[in-house]
Enzyme design. Structure first.
Site, PDB file in Angstrom:
ATOM      1  N   THR A  44      -3.834-108.594  90.393  1.00  0.00           N
ATOM      2  CA  THR A  44      -4.010-108.228  89.210  1.00  0.00           C
ATOM      3  C   THR A  44      -2.606-108.466  89.192  1.00  0.00           C
ATOM      4  OG1 THR A  44      -6.399-107.165  89.526  1.00  0.00           O
ATOM      5  CG2 THR A  44      -4.708-106.624  87.445  1.00  0.00           C
TER       6      THR A  44
ATOM      7  N   CYS B 279      12.394-108.977  89.080  1.00  0.00           N
ATOM      8  CA  CYS B 279      10.664-109.198  88.227  1.00  0.00           C
ATOM      9  C   CYS B 279       9.294-109.214  89.772  1.00  0.00           C
ATOM     10  CB  CYS B 279       9.910-110.124  87.648  1.00  0.00           C
ATOM     11  SG  CYS B 279       9.484-111.613  88.188  1.00  0.00           S
TER      12      CYS B 279
ATOM     13  N   CYS C 218       9.636-111.872  92.040  1.00  0.00           N
ATOM     14  CA  CYS C 218      11.064-111.814  93.023  1.00  0.00           C
ATOM     15  C   CYS C 218      11.123-111.499  94.327  1.00  0.00           C
ATOM     16  CB  CYS C 218      12.239-111.233  91.625  1.00  0.00           C
ATOM     17  SG  CYS C 218      12.520-112.526  90.318  1.00  0.00           S
TER      18      CYS C 218
ATOM     19  N   CYS D 144      -6.667-100.270 102.349  1.00  0.00           N
ATOM     20  CA  CYS D 144      -7.994 -99.058 102.221  1.00  0.00           C
ATOM     21  C   CYS D 144      -9.154 -99.368 103.103  1.00  0.00           C
ATOM     22  CB  CYS D 144      -8.229 -98.670 101.246  1.00  0.00           C
ATOM     23  SG  CYS D 144      -6.947 -98.112  99.694  1.00  0.00           S
TER      24      CYS D 144
HETATM   25 ZN   LIG Z   1      11.052-112.878  88.959  1.00  0.00          ZN
END
Ligand SMILES: [Zn+2]
Length: 342
Positions: free
Chosen positions: A130, A167, A170, A184
């Site tokens: 996600t 980002c 990256c 978890c």
């Molecule tokens: Zn990036």
């Protein structure tokens, strides 16, 4: 609306009256409102962020209460979707702000709509997939988002401003193979690290929403609250050096659903999560009628659950579902196909 309730925050010089007014005009989407997302939601609601959109695909269970501060025993008994429970509590905390609940799976079919009209996206999820999807959508639409993760007593956070900072991809180019990183599920998690990581995310949110990008920490922050350690890794020139498929080459592989698992194990539970690859709307009451001859069916305002042969299938109206009693993805898919339909 008076600003009196925010007076102590207005006195805090970096925010001030002007910052407060900007917060009241701001719109934020929180993806996942279990542990981190709940702290983010509560803090931003109290801070007077004007609109919160809360998206979560799960429902409340007793084992959540140790670290998910929005929920109470009653919510677990009622099996309330987390987004709905969170919305109810936020309304009791601050009735001046708008709060929208999406008890739904966030996936490539709906994420662009979910983030489309907000100023900022906060990560309250518990899975890499996600997060890559959030990253794709946010980079594509130029929206800032704030990553956060907490496992055991350890956590980390990073703020992403597309094309201005590195980002998420990256930094972490490949989806880690299943089972390669602690979850978890395997090492547990304690509430103090949830508070710390969410707090860092919230402070960054306050800076961004009040227009103070120069104040962002511009690093990956790592904290271990048990060992009392704190590290900052400066991101420096990573953006220039990165050959990132997402922010350099504009390939949105998760958003384009080229990389997507439709079923996966769930953090901390003997369960499998199944999502839809297209938009559907299931008529839960009539499905409940049909399933009554098959097994024990429970229908609430928001979801349907079917107990059969030791499994529990919990279905939401958007077609996503949690199959409890197994971690076998193929078996879960089979049960879904058999009882809910393909
Ligand atoms: Zn990036």
């Amino acid at each position: 609306m008076g600003l009196e309730k925010y007076s102590r925050q207005i006195l805090f010089e970096p925010i001030g009256q002007r910052g407060q007014e900007r917060l009241l005009q701001s719109r934020v989407a929180i993806i996942g409102c279990g542990a981190l997302g709940a702290v983010q939601a509560e803090a931003l609601a109290r801070a007077g962020v004007g609109f919160l959109r809360l998206a979560d695909r799960d429902f409340v269970e007793e084992s959540n209460l140790q670290r998910q501060i929005m929920f109470e025993e009653r919510d677990a008994r009622e099996r309330l979707p987390k987004a709905i429970a969170c919305q109810r509590r936020i309304r009791r905390i601050n009735s001046d702000i708008g709060v929208e609940a999406l008890a739904a799976d966030v996936n490539p079919t709906n994420i662009e709509e979910i983030i489309g009209d907000v100023d900022l996206v906060l990560d309250g999820t518990d899975n890499f997939e996600t997060r890559y999807l959030i990253n794709d959508a946010c980079v594509k639409h130029g929206k800032p988002w704030i990553y956060g993760a907490a496992v055991g007593s350890y956590g980390l956070s990073m703020t992403i401003i597309p094309h201005e900072t590195p980002c998420f991809r990256c930094v972490l180019e490949q989806l880690p193979p299943p089972g390669s990183s602690p979850t978890c599920d395997t090492v547990g998690v304690i509430l103090p690290i949830v508070f710390m990581i969410a707090s860092i995310q919230v402070v960054e949110a306050l800076k961004l929403l009040t227009g103070q990008r120069d104040q962002l920490h511009r690093s990956i922050i790592q904290i271990d609250v048990w060992n009392a350690t704190y590290h900052r890794i400066k991101l420096g020139a990573l953006l220039e050096k990165s050959d990132c498929p997402t922010c350099r080459h504009g390939r949105y592989e998760f958003l384009d659903a080229r990389i997507r698992h439709l079923a996966s194990g769930l953090c901390g539970r003997n369960a499998v999560y199944i999502s839809q690859s297209k938009r559907v709307k299931i008529d839960l009451p009539s499905l409940a009628e049909r399933l009554r001859s098959v097994g024990a069916v429970k229908l609430t305002e928001h979801l349907l659950s079917l107990h059969i042969n030791g499994y529990e299938i919990t279905l939401f109206a958007d077609g996503h579902c949690i199959v409890k009693g197994t971690t076998d993805v193929d078996l879960a898919r089979k049960l879904y196909a058999q009882y809910i339909g393909a």
